[in-house]
Design an enzyme around this catalytic site. Structure first.
Site, short mmCIF file in Angstrom:
data_model
loop_
_atom_site.label_atom_id
_atom_site.label_comp_id
_atom_site.label_asym_id
_atom_site.label_seq_id
_atom_site.Cartn_x
_atom_site.Cartn_y
_atom_site.Cartn_z
CD GLU A 149 0.43 7.71 26.19
OE1 GLU A 149 1.37 7.56 26.99
OE2 GLU A 149 -0.08 8.83 25.91
CB ALA A 178 -13.41 -16.31 -19.47
N GLY A 232 -26.13 -6.91 9.85
CA GLY A 232 -25.43 -6.43 11.04
C GLY A 232 -23.93 -6.59 10.97
CE LYS A 244 -15.81 -0.36 3.26
NZ LYS A 244 -15.99 -1.80 3.53
CD GLU A 256 -13.28 -8.26 -14.11
OE1 GLU A 256 -14.52 -8.10 -14.08
OE2 GLU A 256 -12.65 -8.97 -13.30
CB THR A 265 -8.61 -6.56 -0.36
OG1 THR A 265 -9.95 -6.33 -0.79
CG2 THR A 265 -7.65 -6.18 -1.47
CB CYS A 302 -11.86 -1.84 0.92
SG CYS A 302 -10.95 -2.77 -0.32
CE1 TYR A 324 -16.59 -5.41 4.88
CE2 TYR A 324 -17.28 -7.60 5.61
CZ TYR A 324 -16.80 -6.76 4.62
OH TYR A 324 -16.54 -7.27 3.37
CB ALA A 355 -9.96 -2.32 10.14
CG HIS A 410 2.53 11.18 27.11
ND1 HIS A 410 1.30 10.68 27.43
CD2 HIS A 410 2.61 12.42 27.68
CE1 HIS A 410 0.65 11.56 28.17
NE2 HIS A 410 1.44 12.63 28.34
#
Length: 452
Positions: free
Chosen positions: A446, A118, A179, A54, A38, A315, A51, A181, A346, A441
């Site tokens: 619901e 790497a 425009g 954010k 990494e 993810t 995410c 997400y 979402a 409720h």
């Protein structure tokens, strides 16, 4: 799993994001000798610059309206003040904490970590930035993607979502190019923190791929809040002014002066300079790594998972793909493939959107006769505070069988509600089975079992 002593490692993973970490950990648990390289920070886009931080900014942004609404519930809050640097530093500190946990997970499973770049230099050979070469029986590419930066004059003066978490101050005026997400999420964040936000989009559609009803509702709410939209506007470039502001040019609209430009017009797979051509790895027309349903590339021993491929860029999907790869290649059971159908998603806009399954347009194209159920309501909290903002829940069903083909929602806590609803859609449940479920409720959720 048969060990192959002729190689330094049984698996070498390039990229320690969510997919790469999961694949490496599970492969090691199966008994493989595993290494990860990494070049930036362990955790990848989601944990370090995506995410997770954010969502923390989203939480912080929600207090702007919550503090205002508190008065209707009897609370007196005198002169609330927002300090961006406090939130920024707390978020970055938590990112560092999470990075440590991801690193600890790899260490605890005996995974060797190379904190450097790497590249592939031979079919089974990896060369590290330090010059060290190692060999591996299997190689996994999990390098993710990065924000797309337009090729235009002055692009160097803009930022991406990567840099948004490190700003010294909240800009007074922000232009967001895109425009999707990311654009709409940061539009909501900056607006709640007091910025004047303008979204510039080359089409007249935001959140392409989401159901028309919920994306239109978000557009309506965003405009009511004061977010400006410039549609059919091709971003042309910008020029830095003497006072530090940016003059932005676009097609079809007048120039605009802002203090910050955020590029949020898609993401590009990180494939450059990895030596994939040397290893014989085929690419898609869009520059992603081409893989089969088991994440195998055109090279027999090389695999790829996550955003570097042309599948679903989420993810949790990358994590599933990493798990499936490790179980397939190093486990003792049958091969495992990830099902990319009915993946819930979402948008953490203000208010948020959540979706699973087919949109109404997709359902009509595939099934012909469908039934659509809607609930358009004002959340109880908004009634007491006098806010006119309305939520919208939408369910699309196959008319013949009643099977639920898709659910789409915009409103407070929509993603939290959708997670459970997505299980029902994935299981192939019908509208009748939702109707037979007793409502809790009073809740917003619901509405899903009361749709008529």
């Amino acid at each position: 799993m048969a060990i192959t002593p002729s190689y330094d490692f049984d698996l070498f993973t390039i990229g320690a994001g969510s997919g790469g970490v999961r694949a490496s950990r599970v492969a090691a648990a199966h008994g493989a000798r595993v290494a990860v390289a990494e070049e930036y920070r362990v955790g990848g886009t989601c944990v370090i610059r995506g995410c997770v931080p954010k969502k923390m900014l989203v939480y912080g942004a929600h207090f702007a309206e919550d503090l205002e609404d508190a008065a209707a519930f009897g609370w007196t809050i005198d002169q609330p003040r927002f300090d961006w640097t406090v939130l920024r530093d707390n978020v970055l500190n938590d990112v560092t904490r999470l990075e440590g946990l991801y690193t600890q997970t790899l260490d605890n499973n005996g995974v060797t970590i190379f904190a450097e770049r790497a590249v592939l230099t031979a079919p089974h050979e990896i060369t590290l930035a330090s010059g060290q070469t190692v060999t591996a029986r299997h190689i996994l590419i999990a390098t993710g993607a990065r924000p797309r930066i337009p090729d235009c004059p002055g692009a160097e003066h803009g930022i991406t979502s990567n840099e948004a978490f490190h700003l010294d101050a909240i800009p007074r005026r922000v232009l967001i190019a895109g425009g999707g997400y990311i654009a709409n999420e940061f539009a909501g964040i900056f607006h709640q923190f007091g910025s004047k936000v303008t979204i510039v989009n080359r089409s007249d559609v935001i959140l392409r791929g989401y159901d028309e009803s919920v994306r239109d509702r978000l557009l309506q709410i965003s405009m009511t809040k004061g977010i400006d939209f410039r549609f059919h506007a091709e971003f042309r470039g910008m020029e830095k002014q003497a006072d530090g502001s940016l003059r932005v040019a676009m097609t079809g609209h007048d120039e605009i002066e802002v203090d910050c430009v955020l590029f949020a017009a898609g993401r590009v797979p990180n494939v450059e300079g990895l030596g994939l051509d040397t290893a014989g790895v085929e690419m898609t027309a869009h520059g992603a790594i081409k893989v089969d349903r088991f994440s195998k590339t055109s090279a027999e021993h090389i695999y790829a998972v996550g955003d570097v491929t042309d599948r679903v860029q989420l993810t949790p999907v990358a994590i599933r793909e990493g798990q499936a790869f490790a179980d397939t290649v190093f486990g003792s059971g049958d091969p495992v493939a990830v099902d990319h159908q009915n993946v819930p998603s979402a948008v953490f806009s203000h208010p948020p959107i959540a979706a699973v399954g087919l949109t109404e347009g997709e359902a009509r194209n595939q099934f012909g006769a469908v039934k659509v159920y809607l609930s358009d309501f004002r959340p109880m909290k908004n009634v007491l505070t006098g806010r006119s903002e309305r939520s919208l829940y939408k369910m699309i069903c196959d008319e013949a069988s009643g099977r639920i083909l898709g659910i789409h929602m915009i409103g407070p806590e929509a993603p939290e509600i959708m997670q459970a609803a997505a299980v029902a859609v994935k299981a192939g449940l019908t509208k009748a089975e939702f109707d037979a479920t007793v409502a809790i409720h009073p809740t917003m959720a619901e509405e899903l079992v009361l749709l008529r």
